[in-house]
Design an enzyme around this catalytic site. Sequence first.
Site, PDB file in Angstrom:
ATOM      1  N   CYS A  38       0.859  -1.176   0.000  1.00 19.91           N
ATOM      2  CA  CYS A  38       0.000   0.000   0.000  1.00 19.91           C
ATOM      3  C   CYS A  38       0.897   1.228   0.000  1.00 19.91           C
ATOM      4  O   CYS A  38       1.660   1.442   0.948  1.00 19.91           O
ATOM      5  CB  CYS A  38      -0.914  -0.023   1.224  1.00 19.91           C
ATOM      6  N   CYS A  51      -3.354   6.675  -5.069  1.00 19.53           N
ATOM      7  CA  CYS A  51      -3.036   5.248  -4.941  1.00 19.53           C
ATOM      8  C   CYS A  51      -1.590   4.975  -5.382  1.00 19.53           C
ATOM      9  O   CYS A  51      -1.277   5.005  -6.579  1.00 19.53           O
ATOM     10  CB  CYS A  51      -4.003   4.385  -5.737  1.00 19.53           C
TER      11      CYS A  51
HETATM   12  O1  PYC Z   1      -1.843   3.701  -2.076  1.00 19.59           O
HETATM   13  O2  PYC Z   1      -1.273   1.710  -2.826  1.00 19.59           O
HETATM   14  C1  PYC Z   1      -2.066   2.484  -2.306  1.00 19.59           C
HETATM   15  C2  PYC Z   1      -3.400   1.961  -1.889  1.00 19.59           C
HETATM   16  C3  PYC Z   1      -3.879   0.699  -2.078  1.00 19.59           C
HETATM   17  C4  PYC Z   1      -5.145   0.668  -1.533  1.00 19.59           C
HETATM   18  C5  PYC Z   1      -5.422   1.908  -1.009  1.00 19.59           C
HETATM   19  N1  PYC Z   1      -4.329   2.678  -1.232  1.00 19.59           N
END
Ligand code: PYC
Length: 309
Positions: free
Chosen positions: A86, A229
């Site tokens: 994450c 993300c």
């Molecule tokens: O930032 O990799 C990320 C992530 C995965 C799920 C929520 N955030």
Amino acid sequence: MQLRVIDSHTGGEPTRTIVSEVPLVGTSVAERLAFMHKHFDYLRTALIHEPRGAEVMVGAIILSAIDPKNTAGVIFFNNVGYLGMCGHGTIGVVETLRWLGKLNPGVHSLETCVGDIQVLLHEDRRVTLDNVASYRIAKDYPIRIDGDSLMADIAYGGNYFALLDVSHTDLLSRSADFLTKQSIEILSKIRIEFPQVDHVELFGKPISQKNNSRSFVLCPGNQYDRSPCGTGTSAKLACLAADGKLPPGQIWRQESFIGSVFEASYVWVDQASKSIRPSITSRAFVNGDLQVIADPEDPFCWGIPRDRT
Ligand code: PYC
């Protein structure tokens, strides 16, 4: 129960980090994750489910490092289970350790269940994470949604993603609820061929001219990522690199659905197989310090089961 948890957010996406020691047994992070799943899954539900948590939260637990050359280990979890890696959560964990006075500016390495990653804590509190090797698995996989033809790339960036360019549509102007439903439908079609995929990323034009792209990212558990993300941006960079659309070292500014930004770039791990090592830079803010209380008379002290909310 003595359980201390620090809350933070990275680009609007929350990370709830357990900083108390939990006796997870195992000789790798993956084994410790399996141990947590079997014996301590109630901590995950207690922290992420209502009434104490919120479905959008990602949880993290900090572990002692297995290899003494590393700084620490970390396991990530969410409303439905455990995540391989994450990115926003890593930045949240690093800021949490800095806030606790346990990490100084400089380079550190963290163990995750998908491999070791390097993090650089900058003097100004930004964090750069060098992610695990990332790569595209398939290009232009066709799917049909509501009579429209869309193409998906499938890529790995620490988690598995289906990435769809929707810049020719007005999709990203629709509500988060609408995009969540669309992404769930896309995921169900993608998983027929690629069952490992559990995240969907829709890309469109950025709101700010300073940025390269805007995304809506659906995570397992049907919550959307408020941040751009980190693992999703890594998967995106793997596709750009494979298509020759972004040279190594060039900055890519990925905007999230709510307008927060991650800066990203990459170096080749292996140019022949088009495997890259992405770097993601952002910063997190600590916004809570929680002493968890588990009242034995509270029927929901370990969280309300998801099928009842
Ligand atoms: O930032 O990799 C990320 C992530 C995965 C799920 C929520 N955030």
